[in-house]
Design a protein around this motif. Structure first.
Motif, mmCIF file in Angstrom:
data_model
loop_
_atom_site.group_PDB
_atom_site.id
_atom_site.type_symbol
_atom_site.label_atom_id
_atom_site.label_comp_id
_atom_site.label_asym_id
_atom_site.label_seq_id
_atom_site.Cartn_x
_atom_site.Cartn_y
_atom_site.Cartn_z
ATOM 1 N N ILE A 80 0.841 -1.207 0.000
ATOM 2 C CA ILE A 80 0.000 0.000 0.000
ATOM 3 C C ILE A 80 0.869 1.248 0.000
ATOM 4 O O ILE A 80 0.621 2.208 -0.750
ATOM 5 N N GLY A 81 1.897 1.253 0.840
ATOM 6 C CA GLY A 81 2.781 2.419 0.894
ATOM 7 C C GLY A 81 3.522 2.653 -0.397
ATOM 8 O O GLY A 81 3.688 3.799 -0.839
ATOM 9 N N LEU A 82 3.992 1.585 -1.043
ATOM 10 C CA LEU A 82 4.707 1.723 -2.312
ATOM 11 C C LEU A 82 3.810 2.274 -3.409
ATOM 12 O O LEU A 82 4.191 3.199 -4.146
ATOM 13 N N VAL A 83 2.618 1.728 -3.523
ATOM 14 C CA VAL A 83 1.706 2.148 -4.595
ATOM 15 C C VAL A 83 1.233 3.571 -4.372
ATOM 16 O O VAL A 83 1.241 4.401 -5.301
ATOM 17 N N THR A 84 0.804 3.894 -3.161
ATOM 18 C CA THR A 84 0.311 5.251 -2.906
ATOM 19 C C THR A 84 1.440 6.274 -2.990
ATOM 20 O O THR A 84 1.226 7.396 -3.459
ATOM 21 N N GLY A 85 2.634 5.905 -2.551
ATOM 22 C CA GLY A 85 3.758 6.824 -2.685
ATOM 23 C C GLY A 85 4.133 7.054 -4.128
ATOM 24 O O GLY A 85 4.478 8.176 -4.528
ATOM 25 N N PRO A 128 1.189 1.226 11.081
ATOM 26 C CA PRO A 128 1.365 2.669 10.836
ATOM 27 C C PRO A 128 2.791 3.110 10.522
ATOM 28 O O PRO A 128 3.001 3.829 9.526
ATOM 29 N N PRO A 129 3.826 2.742 11.317
ATOM 30 C CA PRO A 129 5.176 3.223 10.960
ATOM 31 C C PRO A 129 5.662 2.706 9.618
ATOM 32 O O PRO A 129 6.342 3.433 8.885
ATOM 33 N N ILE A 130 5.321 1.463 9.277
ATOM 34 C CA ILE A 130 5.745 0.921 7.980
ATOM 35 C C ILE A 130 5.006 1.642 6.857
ATOM 36 O O ILE A 130 5.612 2.053 5.853
ATOM 37 N N LEU A 131 3.715 1.806 7.010
ATOM 38 C CA LEU A 131 2.880 2.409 5.973
ATOM 39 C C LEU A 131 3.278 3.855 5.700
ATOM 40 O O LEU A 131 3.504 4.254 4.550
ATOM 41 N N VAL A 132 3.385 4.642 6.770
ATOM 42 C CA VAL A 132 3.660 6.071 6.603
ATOM 43 C C VAL A 132 5.062 6.310 6.064
ATOM 44 O O VAL A 132 5.265 7.117 5.150
ATOM 45 N N THR A 133 6.069 5.620 6.606
ATOM 46 C CA THR A 133 7.437 5.850 6.139
ATOM 47 C C THR A 133 7.635 5.364 4.699
ATOM 48 O O THR A 133 8.370 6.002 3.935
ATOM 49 N N THR A 134 6.978 4.268 4.327
ATOM 50 C CA THR A 134 7.094 3.793 2.945
ATOM 51 C C THR A 134 6.471 4.795 1.986
ATOM 52 O O THR A 134 7.052 5.119 0.942
ATOM 53 N N TYR A 135 5.301 5.290 2.337
ATOM 54 C CA TYR A 135 4.637 6.305 1.493
ATOM 55 C C TYR A 135 5.507 7.550 1.348
ATOM 56 O O TYR A 135 5.739 8.026 0.230
ATOM 57 N N ARG A 166 7.330 8.901 -2.071
ATOM 58 C CA ARG A 166 6.785 10.174 -2.561
ATOM 59 C C ARG A 166 7.857 11.254 -2.645
ATOM 60 O O ARG A 166 7.789 12.147 -3.505
ATOM 61 N N ASN A 167 8.858 11.197 -1.761
ATOM 62 C CA ASN A 167 9.871 12.253 -1.704
ATOM 63 C C ASN A 167 11.151 11.926 -2.462
ATOM 64 O O ASN A 167 12.156 12.611 -2.290
ATOM 65 N N VAL A 168 11.112 10.877 -3.282
ATOM 66 C CA VAL A 168 12.266 10.602 -4.138
ATOM 67 C C VAL A 168 12.450 11.756 -5.118
ATOM 68 O O VAL A 168 11.467 12.308 -5.649
ATOM 69 N N ASP A 169 13.699 12.135 -5.353
ATOM 70 C CA ASP A 169 14.008 13.223 -6.291
ATOM 71 C C ASP A 169 13.312 12.993 -7.632
ATOM 72 O O ASP A 169 13.395 11.904 -8.209
ATOM 73 N N ALA A 170 12.642 14.015 -8.115
ATOM 74 C CA ALA A 170 11.840 13.879 -9.339
ATOM 75 C C ALA A 170 12.696 13.730 -10.594
ATOM 76 O O ALA A 170 12.211 13.193 -11.605
ATOM 77 N N SER A 171 13.939 14.175 -10.569
ATOM 78 C CA SER A 171 14.752 14.174 -11.793
ATOM 79 C C SER A 171 14.960 12.772 -12.362
ATOM 80 O O SER A 171 14.684 12.536 -13.550
ATOM 81 N N PRO A 172 15.443 11.794 -11.592
ATOM 82 C CA PRO A 172 15.611 10.464 -12.174
ATOM 83 C C PRO A 172 14.290 9.814 -12.549
ATOM 84 O O PRO A 172 14.223 9.037 -13.504
ATOM 85 N N VAL A 173 13.225 10.125 -11.816
ATOM 86 C CA VAL A 173 11.915 9.568 -12.141
ATOM 87 C C VAL A 173 11.436 10.104 -13.476
ATOM 88 O O VAL A 173 10.949 9.352 -14.343
ATOM 89 N N VAL A 206 16.273 4.279 -3.930
ATOM 90 C CA VAL A 206 16.536 5.551 -3.252
ATOM 91 C C VAL A 206 15.750 5.640 -1.941
ATOM 92 O O VAL A 206 16.235 6.182 -0.944
ATOM 93 N N ALA A 207 14.528 5.097 -1.953
ATOM 94 C CA ALA A 207 13.662 5.176 -0.774
ATOM 95 C C ALA A 207 13.986 4.125 0.272
ATOM 96 O O ALA A 207 13.490 4.195 1.401
ATOM 97 N N LEU A 208 14.829 3.152 -0.055
ATOM 98 C CA LEU A 208 15.054 2.000 0.814
ATOM 99 C C LEU A 208 15.533 2.355 2.218
ATOM 100 O O LEU A 208 15.061 1.743 3.195
ATOM 101 N N PRO A 209 16.439 3.312 2.421
ATOM 102 C CA PRO A 209 16.861 3.610 3.799
ATOM 103 C C PRO A 209 15.703 4.023 4.699
ATOM 104 O O PRO A 209 15.610 3.567 5.848
ATOM 105 N N LEU A 210 14.814 4.866 4.190
ATOM 106 C CA LEU A 210 13.685 5.311 5.010
ATOM 107 C C LEU A 210 12.681 4.181 5.211
ATOM 108 O O LEU A 210 12.088 4.052 6.290
ATOM 109 N N ILE A 211 12.493 3.348 4.196
ATOM 110 C CA ILE A 211 11.599 2.195 4.345
ATOM 111 C C ILE A 211 12.130 1.262 5.432
ATOM 112 O O ILE A 211 11.374 0.769 6.276
ATOM 113 N N LEU A 212 13.423 1.016 5.423
ATOM 114 C CA LEU A 212 14.024 0.165 6.451
ATOM 115 C C LEU A 212 13.889 0.784 7.843
ATOM 116 O O LEU A 212 13.719 0.061 8.834
ATOM 117 N N SER A 213 13.929 2.109 7.907
ATOM 118 C CA SER A 213 13.759 2.756 9.214
ATOM 119 C C SER A 213 12.351 2.528 9.747
ATOM 120 O O SER A 213 12.154 2.361 10.961
#
Length: 221
Positions: free
Chosen positions: A48-53, A102-109, A113-120, A141-148
Protein backbone atom coordinates in the motif's frame (compact mmCIF):
# COMPACT_ATOMS: atom_id res chain seq x y z
CA UNK A 1 18.97 -4.71 46.35
CA UNK A 2 19.59 -2.71 43.19
CA UNK A 3 18.66 -3.52 39.62
CA UNK A 4 22.11 -4.81 38.71
CA UNK A 5 21.99 -7.31 41.55
CA UNK A 6 18.62 -8.59 40.33
CA UNK A 7 19.97 -8.96 36.79
CA UNK A 8 23.10 -10.78 37.98
CA UNK A 9 21.09 -13.11 40.21
CA UNK A 10 18.59 -13.91 37.45
CA UNK A 11 21.15 -14.79 34.80
CA UNK A 12 23.42 -16.68 37.17
CA UNK A 13 20.61 -19.01 38.25
CA UNK A 14 21.00 -22.19 36.20
CA UNK A 15 17.30 -23.01 36.59
CA UNK A 16 16.50 -20.09 34.27
CA UNK A 17 18.46 -21.65 31.41
CA UNK A 18 16.76 -25.03 31.18
CA UNK A 19 13.32 -26.57 30.81
CA UNK A 20 9.95 -25.28 29.74
CA UNK A 21 10.44 -21.91 31.41
CA UNK A 22 14.08 -21.53 30.38
CA UNK A 23 15.44 -18.42 28.69
CA UNK A 24 16.18 -20.14 25.32
CA UNK A 25 12.61 -21.43 25.00
CA UNK A 26 11.03 -18.13 26.03
CA UNK A 27 13.33 -16.25 23.67
CA UNK A 28 12.33 -18.47 20.73
CA UNK A 29 8.63 -17.98 21.55
CA UNK A 30 9.08 -14.22 21.74
CA UNK A 31 10.92 -14.15 18.42
CA UNK A 32 8.23 -16.28 16.78
CA UNK A 33 5.45 -13.91 17.86
CA UNK A 34 7.47 -10.87 16.82
CA UNK A 35 8.57 -12.22 13.43
CA UNK A 36 5.04 -13.36 12.55
CA UNK A 37 3.53 -10.00 13.47
CA UNK A 38 6.20 -8.05 11.57
CA UNK A 39 5.77 -10.27 8.51
CA UNK A 40 1.99 -9.78 8.43
CA UNK A 41 2.28 -6.02 9.02
CA UNK A 42 4.90 -5.67 6.27
CA UNK A 43 2.77 -7.72 3.85
CA UNK A 44 -0.12 -5.30 4.46
CA UNK A 45 1.68 -1.97 4.70
CA UNK A 46 4.55 -2.20 2.20
CA UNK A 47 2.47 -2.73 -0.99
CA UNK A 48 0.00 0.00 0.00
CA UNK A 49 2.78 2.42 0.89
CA UNK A 50 4.71 1.72 -2.31
CA UNK A 51 1.71 2.15 -4.60
CA UNK A 52 0.31 5.25 -2.91
CA UNK A 53 3.76 6.82 -2.68
CA UNK A 54 4.38 6.13 -6.37
CA UNK A 55 1.04 7.60 -7.46
CA UNK A 56 1.08 10.40 -4.88
CA UNK A 57 -2.54 9.68 -3.98
CA UNK A 58 -4.19 8.66 -0.75
CA UNK A 59 -1.91 10.54 1.62
CA UNK A 60 -4.77 11.93 3.71
CA UNK A 61 -6.40 8.52 4.01
CA UNK A 62 -3.10 6.95 5.09
CA UNK A 63 -2.59 9.64 7.72
CA UNK A 64 -6.08 9.00 9.10
CA UNK A 65 -5.57 5.22 9.21
CA UNK A 66 -2.16 5.60 10.87
CA UNK A 67 -3.49 8.03 13.48
CA UNK A 68 -6.48 5.80 14.25
CA UNK A 69 -4.30 2.70 14.57
CA UNK A 70 -1.84 4.45 16.87
CA UNK A 71 -4.70 5.60 19.10
CA UNK A 72 -5.77 2.01 19.83
CA UNK A 73 -4.35 0.73 23.15
CA UNK A 74 -2.55 -2.56 22.51
CA UNK A 75 -3.48 -4.11 25.85
CA UNK A 76 -7.12 -3.10 25.55
CA UNK A 77 -7.29 -4.53 22.05
CA UNK A 78 -5.65 -7.74 23.31
CA UNK A 79 -8.31 -8.17 26.01
CA UNK A 80 -11.12 -7.48 23.52
CA UNK A 81 -9.74 -9.99 21.00
CA UNK A 82 -9.26 -12.55 23.77
CA UNK A 83 -12.90 -12.18 24.85
CA UNK A 84 -14.11 -12.49 21.25
CA UNK A 85 -11.79 -15.27 20.04
CA UNK A 86 -10.71 -17.16 23.12
CA UNK A 87 -7.27 -18.52 23.87
CA UNK A 88 -5.21 -18.63 20.67
CA UNK A 89 -2.39 -16.78 18.95
CA UNK A 90 -4.77 -14.48 17.04
CA UNK A 91 -5.66 -12.20 20.00
CA UNK A 92 -1.94 -11.51 20.34
CA UNK A 93 -1.17 -11.10 16.64
CA UNK A 94 -3.92 -8.56 15.95
CA UNK A 95 -2.73 -5.88 18.42
CA UNK A 96 0.89 -6.36 17.35
CA UNK A 97 0.03 -6.03 13.65
CA UNK A 98 -2.13 -2.97 14.32
CA UNK A 99 0.80 -1.46 16.22
CA UNK A 100 3.30 -2.17 13.44
CA UNK A 101 1.33 -1.16 10.34
CA UNK A 102 1.37 2.67 10.84
CA UNK A 103 5.18 3.22 10.96
CA UNK A 104 5.75 0.92 7.98
CA UNK A 105 2.88 2.41 5.97
CA UNK A 106 3.66 6.07 6.60
CA UNK A 107 7.44 5.85 6.14
CA UNK A 108 7.09 3.79 2.95
CA UNK A 109 4.64 6.30 1.49
CA UNK A 110 6.80 9.29 2.42
CA UNK A 111 10.00 7.59 1.27
CA UNK A 112 8.69 6.89 -2.23
CA UNK A 113 6.79 10.17 -2.56
CA UNK A 114 9.87 12.25 -1.70
CA UNK A 115 12.27 10.60 -4.14
CA UNK A 116 14.01 13.22 -6.29
CA UNK A 117 11.84 13.88 -9.34
CA UNK A 118 14.75 14.17 -11.79
CA UNK A 119 15.61 10.46 -12.17
CA UNK A 120 11.91 9.57 -12.14
CA UNK A 121 11.18 12.02 -14.97
CA UNK A 122 14.19 10.74 -16.90
CA UNK A 123 12.95 7.16 -16.56
CA UNK A 124 9.49 8.17 -17.77
CA UNK A 125 11.08 10.00 -20.70
CA UNK A 126 12.89 6.79 -21.64
CA UNK A 127 9.54 4.99 -21.75
CA UNK A 128 10.03 2.80 -18.67
CA UNK A 129 6.97 0.98 -17.38
CA UNK A 130 5.57 2.48 -14.13
CA UNK A 131 6.31 -0.74 -12.26
CA UNK A 132 9.94 -0.62 -13.39
CA UNK A 133 10.17 3.02 -12.36
CA UNK A 134 8.90 2.10 -8.90
CA UNK A 135 11.17 -0.89 -8.33
CA UNK A 136 14.29 0.16 -10.25
CA UNK A 137 14.38 3.92 -9.68
CA UNK A 138 12.28 4.93 -6.68
CA UNK A 139 12.66 1.91 -4.40
CA UNK A 140 16.51 1.88 -4.23
CA UNK A 141 16.54 5.55 -3.25
CA UNK A 142 13.66 5.18 -0.77
CA UNK A 143 15.05 2.00 0.81
CA UNK A 144 16.86 3.61 3.80
CA UNK A 145 13.69 5.31 5.01
CA UNK A 146 11.60 2.19 4.34
CA UNK A 147 14.02 0.17 6.45
CA UNK A 148 13.76 2.76 9.21
CA UNK A 149 9.99 2.22 9.28
CA UNK A 150 10.45 -1.55 9.45
CA UNK A 151 13.04 -1.12 12.19
CA UNK A 152 10.72 1.10 14.23
CA UNK A 153 7.88 -1.39 13.82
CA UNK A 154 10.11 -4.34 14.77
CA UNK A 155 11.34 -2.67 17.96
CA UNK A 156 7.79 -1.74 18.96
CA UNK A 157 6.64 -5.31 18.36
CA UNK A 158 9.51 -6.84 20.34
CA UNK A 159 8.82 -4.47 23.22
CA UNK A 160 5.06 -5.07 23.18
CA UNK A 161 4.98 -8.83 22.53
CA UNK A 162 5.25 -9.28 26.30
CA UNK A 163 1.44 -8.89 26.34
CA UNK A 164 1.20 -12.49 25.10
CA UNK A 165 1.86 -13.59 28.67
CA UNK A 166 -1.34 -11.88 29.86
CA UNK A 167 -3.43 -14.43 27.91
CA UNK A 168 -1.41 -17.40 29.14
CA UNK A 169 0.91 -17.64 26.13
CA UNK A 170 4.71 -17.67 26.25
CA UNK A 171 7.51 -15.33 25.39
CA UNK A 172 9.69 -13.17 27.59
CA UNK A 173 6.61 -11.54 29.06
CA UNK A 174 6.12 -14.70 31.14
CA UNK A 175 8.99 -13.62 33.38
CA UNK A 176 7.47 -10.19 33.92
CA UNK A 177 3.87 -11.34 34.48
CA UNK A 178 4.75 -14.37 36.57
CA UNK A 179 7.34 -12.42 38.52
CA UNK A 180 4.84 -9.70 39.42
CA UNK A 181 2.29 -12.31 40.48
CA UNK A 182 4.86 -14.16 42.59
CA UNK A 183 6.51 -10.95 43.82
CA UNK A 184 9.73 -12.32 42.41
CA UNK A 185 11.38 -9.05 41.34
CA UNK A 186 14.52 -10.84 40.25
CA UNK A 187 12.43 -12.53 37.55
CA UNK A 188 10.69 -9.27 36.62
CA UNK A 189 13.94 -7.37 36.17
CA UNK A 190 15.54 -10.28 34.31
CA UNK A 191 12.62 -10.49 31.89
CA UNK A 192 12.72 -6.74 31.28
CA UNK A 193 16.47 -6.92 30.65
CA UNK A 194 15.96 -9.70 28.11
CA UNK A 195 13.34 -7.67 26.24
CA UNK A 196 15.64 -4.61 26.19
CA UNK A 197 18.57 -6.73 24.97
CA UNK A 198 16.39 -8.24 22.22
CA UNK A 199 15.31 -4.76 21.10
CA UNK A 200 18.97 -3.70 20.86
CA UNK A 201 19.73 -6.86 18.90
CA UNK A 202 16.95 -6.01 16.43
CA UNK A 203 18.38 -2.49 16.11
CA UNK A 204 21.79 -3.92 15.27
CA UNK A 205 20.28 -6.40 12.81
CA UNK A 206 18.55 -3.66 10.83
CA UNK A 207 21.76 -1.61 10.81
CA UNK A 208 23.56 -4.60 9.28
CA UNK A 209 20.77 -5.16 6.74
CA UNK A 210 20.94 -1.49 5.76
CA UNK A 211 24.67 -1.73 5.20
CA UNK A 212 24.16 -4.83 3.06
CA UNK A 213 21.23 -3.82 0.84
CA UNK A 214 21.44 -0.01 0.54
CA UNK A 215 23.84 1.15 -2.14
CA UNK A 216 26.87 3.14 -0.89
CA UNK A 217 25.86 6.16 -2.97
CA UNK A 218 22.42 6.34 -1.37
CA UNK A 219 23.92 5.84 2.11
CA UNK A 220 26.31 8.75 1.61
CA UNK A 221 23.44 10.96 0.55
Amino acid sequence: MNVFHFVQAFFSDGAHWHGYDGIPRRMVEHLQYSAAALGVAAAIALPIGLVTGHTGRGGNALAFVATAARALPSFGLLVLMFVLMGLSILPVMIPLVVLAVPPILVTTYEAVRNVDASPVDAARGMGMHPAKILFQVELPVALPLILSGLRSAAIQIVSTATIAAYVSLGGLGRYIVDGLYQRDYEKVVGGAALVAALALLVLGLFWAVGRAVVSPGVRRR
